[in-house]
Design a protein around this motif. Sequence first.
Motif, PDB file in Angstrom:
ATOM      1  N   MET A   1    -108.847  19.210 -17.717  1.00 48.91           N
ATOM      2  CA  MET A   1    -109.587  19.701 -18.974  1.00 48.91           C
ATOM      3  C   MET A   1    -111.333  19.267 -19.011  1.00 48.91           C
ATOM      4  O   MET A   1    -111.454  20.683 -19.243  1.00 48.91           O
ATOM      5  CB  MET A   1    -108.405  19.935 -19.951  1.00 48.91           C
ATOM      6  N   ALA A   2    -111.029  18.564 -19.291  1.00 47.90           N
ATOM      7  CA  ALA A   2    -112.617  18.117 -19.542  1.00 47.90           C
ATOM      8  C   ALA A   2    -113.488  18.949 -19.074  1.00 47.90           C
ATOM      9  O   ALA A   2    -114.550  19.119 -18.726  1.00 47.90           O
ATOM     10  CB  ALA A   2    -112.972  16.659 -20.378  1.00 47.90           C
ATOM     11  N   ALA A   3    -113.152  18.326 -17.577  1.00 51.57           N
ATOM     12  CA  ALA A   3    -114.374  18.063 -15.972  1.00 51.57           C
ATOM     13  C   ALA A   3    -114.081  19.929 -16.152  1.00 51.57           C
ATOM     14  O   ALA A   3    -115.124  20.556 -15.704  1.00 51.57           O
ATOM     15  CB  ALA A   3    -113.522  18.093 -14.697  1.00 51.57           C
ATOM     16  N   ASP A   4    -113.340  20.199 -16.273  1.00 51.23           N
ATOM     17  CA  ASP A   4    -113.631  22.334 -15.619  1.00 51.23           C
ATOM     18  C   ASP A   4    -114.217  22.212 -17.216  1.00 51.23           C
ATOM     19  O   ASP A   4    -114.591  23.864 -16.648  1.00 51.23           O
ATOM     20  CB  ASP A   4    -112.024  23.115 -16.074  1.00 51.23           C
ATOM     21  N   LYS A   5    -113.877  22.314 -18.395  1.00 50.50           N
ATOM     22  CA  LYS A   5    -114.804  22.495 -19.148  1.00 50.50           C
ATOM     23  C   LYS A   5    -116.499  22.179 -19.140  1.00 50.50           C
ATOM     24  O   LYS A   5    -117.445  23.100 -18.536  1.00 50.50           O
ATOM     25  CB  LYS A   5    -115.041  21.880 -20.369  1.00 50.50           C
ATOM     26  N   ALA A   6    -116.555  21.030 -18.372  1.00 50.85           N
ATOM     27  CA  ALA A   6    -117.898  20.793 -18.130  1.00 50.85           C
ATOM     28  C   ALA A   6    -118.866  21.293 -16.820  1.00 50.85           C
ATOM     29  O   ALA A   6    -119.673  22.035 -16.408  1.00 50.85           O
ATOM     30  CB  ALA A   6    -118.473  19.215 -17.404  1.00 50.85           C
ATOM     31  N   ARG A   7    -117.845  22.175 -16.124  1.00 46.26           N
ATOM     32  CA  ARG A   7    -117.806  23.230 -14.483  1.00 46.26           C
ATOM     33  C   ARG A   7    -118.589  24.452 -15.096  1.00 46.26           C
ATOM     34  O   ARG A   7    -119.827  24.629 -14.452  1.00 46.26           O
ATOM     35  CB  ARG A   7    -116.835  23.092 -13.912  1.00 46.26           C
ATOM     36  N   GLN A   8    -117.290  25.097 -16.129  1.00 44.43           N
ATOM     37  CA  GLN A   8    -117.889  26.156 -16.695  1.00 44.43           C
ATOM     38  C   GLN A   8    -119.073  26.181 -17.391  1.00 44.43           C
ATOM     39  O   GLN A   8    -119.346  27.148 -16.971  1.00 44.43           O
ATOM     40  CB  GLN A   8    -117.034  26.493 -17.699  1.00 44.43           C
ATOM     41  N   GLU A   9    -119.454  25.430 -17.738  1.00 46.07           N
ATOM     42  CA  GLU A   9    -120.576  25.232 -18.664  1.00 46.07           C
ATOM     43  C   GLU A   9    -121.813  25.032 -17.483  1.00 46.07           C
ATOM     44  O   GLU A   9    -122.756  25.487 -17.705  1.00 46.07           O
ATOM     45  CB  GLU A   9    -121.063  23.680 -20.164  1.00 46.07           C
ATOM     46  N   ARG A  10    -121.771  24.372 -16.542  1.00 46.53           N
ATOM     47  CA  ARG A  10    -123.087  24.406 -15.144  1.00 46.53           C
ATOM     48  C   ARG A  10    -123.042  24.929 -14.916  1.00 46.53           C
ATOM     49  O   ARG A  10    -124.210  26.225 -14.795  1.00 46.53           O
ATOM     50  CB  ARG A  10    -122.468  22.444 -14.675  1.00 46.53           C
ATOM     51  N   LEU A  11    -121.986  26.327 -14.377  1.00 41.68           N
ATOM     52  CA  LEU A  11    -122.008  27.132 -13.845  1.00 41.68           C
ATOM     53  C   LEU A  11    -122.416  28.625 -15.007  1.00 41.68           C
ATOM     54  O   LEU A  11    -123.671  29.469 -14.461  1.00 41.68           O
ATOM     55  CB  LEU A  11    -121.254  27.883 -13.285  1.00 41.68           C
ATOM     56  N   GLY A  12    -122.600  28.499 -15.964  1.00 46.51           N
ATOM     57  CA  GLY A  12    -123.318  29.666 -16.919  1.00 46.51           C
ATOM     58  C   GLY A  12    -124.178  28.823 -16.945  1.00 46.51           C
ATOM     59  O   GLY A  12    -125.760  30.183 -17.436  1.00 46.51           O
ATOM     60  N   VAL A  13    -125.361  28.086 -17.325  1.00 42.24           N
ATOM     61  CA  VAL A  13    -126.298  27.354 -17.535  1.00 42.24           C
ATOM     62  C   VAL A  13    -127.017  28.247 -16.569  1.00 42.24           C
ATOM     63  O   VAL A  13    -128.545  28.095 -16.356  1.00 42.24           O
ATOM     64  CB  VAL A  13    -127.043  25.993 -17.428  1.00 42.24           C
ATOM     65  N   THR A  14    -126.341  27.143 -15.388  1.00 41.11           N
ATOM     66  CA  THR A  14    -126.714  28.527 -13.716  1.00 41.11           C
ATOM     67  C   THR A  14    -127.412  29.019 -13.679  1.00 41.11           C
ATOM     68  O   THR A  14    -128.337  29.421 -13.337  1.00 41.11           O
ATOM     69  CB  THR A  14    -126.043  27.726 -12.563  1.00 41.11           C
ATOM     70  N   VAL A  15    -126.166  29.988 -14.243  1.00 43.21           N
ATOM     71  CA  VAL A  15    -126.631  31.576 -13.575  1.00 43.21           C
ATOM     72  C   VAL A  15    -127.287  32.333 -15.112  1.00 43.21           C
ATOM     73  O   VAL A  15    -128.486  32.927 -15.164  1.00 43.21           O
ATOM     74  CB  VAL A  15    -125.510  32.527 -14.161  1.00 43.21           C
ATOM     75  N   LEU A  16    -127.848  31.258 -16.450  1.00 44.52           N
ATOM     76  CA  LEU A  16    -128.906  32.058 -17.823  1.00 44.52           C
ATOM     77  C   LEU A  16    -129.895  31.415 -17.341  1.00 44.52           C
ATOM     78  O   LEU A  16    -130.640  32.119 -17.222  1.00 44.52           O
ATOM     79  CB  LEU A  16    -128.105  31.291 -18.455  1.00 44.52           C
ATOM     80  N   ALA A  17    -130.153  30.764 -16.464  1.00 41.64           N
ATOM     81  CA  ALA A  17    -131.897  30.196 -15.411  1.00 41.64           C
ATOM     82  C   ALA A  17    -131.631  30.674 -14.947  1.00 41.64           C
ATOM     83  O   ALA A  17    -132.528  31.257 -14.977  1.00 41.64           O
ATOM     84  CB  ALA A  17    -131.291  28.325 -15.654  1.00 41.64           C
ATOM     85  N   VAL A  18    -131.158  31.220 -13.549  1.00 42.13           N
ATOM     86  CA  VAL A  18    -131.480  32.369 -12.114  1.00 42.13           C
ATOM     87  C   VAL A  18    -131.894  33.165 -12.941  1.00 42.13           C
ATOM     88  O   VAL A  18    -132.312  34.381 -13.128  1.00 42.13           O
ATOM     89  CB  VAL A  18    -130.491  31.946 -11.516  1.00 42.13           C
ATOM     90  N   GLY A  19    -130.584  34.184 -13.981  1.00 39.90           N
ATOM     91  CA  GLY A  19    -131.086  35.224 -14.414  1.00 39.90           C
ATOM     92  C   GLY A  19    -132.429  35.942 -14.969  1.00 39.90           C
ATOM     93  O   GLY A  19    -133.066  36.479 -15.078  1.00 39.90           O
ATOM     94  N   ALA A  20    -132.826  34.526 -16.249  1.00 39.54           N
ATOM     95  CA  ALA A  20    -133.979  34.135 -16.173  1.00 39.54           C
ATOM     96  C   ALA A  20    -135.255  33.888 -16.134  1.00 39.54           C
ATOM     97  O   ALA A  20    -136.383  34.814 -15.974  1.00 39.54           O
ATOM     98  CB  ALA A  20    -133.964  32.756 -17.438  1.00 39.54           C
ATOM     99  N   LEU A  21    -135.294  33.119 -14.389  1.00 35.72           N
ATOM    100  CA  LEU A  21    -136.570  33.899 -13.179  1.00 35.72           C
ATOM    101  C   LEU A  21    -136.348  34.584 -13.161  1.00 35.72           C
ATOM    102  O   LEU A  21    -137.641  35.206 -13.032  1.00 35.72           O
ATOM    103  CB  LEU A  21    -135.753  32.416 -12.420  1.00 35.72           C
ATOM    104  N   PHE A  22    -134.766  35.647 -12.573  1.00 29.06           N
ATOM    105  CA  PHE A  22    -135.034  36.876 -11.990  1.00 29.06           C
ATOM    106  C   PHE A  22    -136.455  37.798 -12.750  1.00 29.06           C
ATOM    107  O   PHE A  22    -137.500  38.929 -13.018  1.00 29.06           O
ATOM    108  CB  PHE A  22    -134.112  37.378 -11.470  1.00 29.06           C
ATOM    109  N   LEU A  23    -135.753  37.793 -14.489  1.00 33.78           N
ATOM    110  CA  LEU A  23    -136.321  39.029 -15.528  1.00 33.78           C
ATOM    111  C   LEU A  23    -138.079  38.690 -15.646  1.00 33.78           C
ATOM    112  O   LEU A  23    -138.621  39.027 -15.917  1.00 33.78           O
ATOM    113  CB  LEU A  23    -135.541  37.969 -16.725  1.00 33.78           C
TER     114      LEU A  23
END
Length: 103
Positions: A1-23
């Motif tokens: 379960m902890a690995a899944d949480k870390a993966r979700q956090e990585r995905l969320g931060v990646t999407v947020l960073a790409v979104g900020a770069l797009f904006l």
Amino acid sequence: MAADKARQERLGVTVLAVGALFLAAMGWIERPEPGEIAEQLPGWYMGFKAVLHGGMLVLLLVGLARLRAMTETTPALRAPLTLLILAGVVGAAYVLGQDLGML
């Protein structure tokens, strides 16, 4: 379960960073030319944008602080994710600076 949480956090931060770069890229493209008269936007809209982009910046900084926990199982992702988050922080700060009238 902890690995899944870390993966979700990585995905969320990646999407947020790409979104900020797009904006930031869209803000750079749509900026008015020197001497051009720009249309005034409503105050509530500018306030909403400032809160939204400030929240993005805060979440990216939290992601940067949690980077070690997010990449504990995959240390090879630490350097690329750090660079992506830092680029996202710069993009979000640029957009927030535009919203606040600093740029």
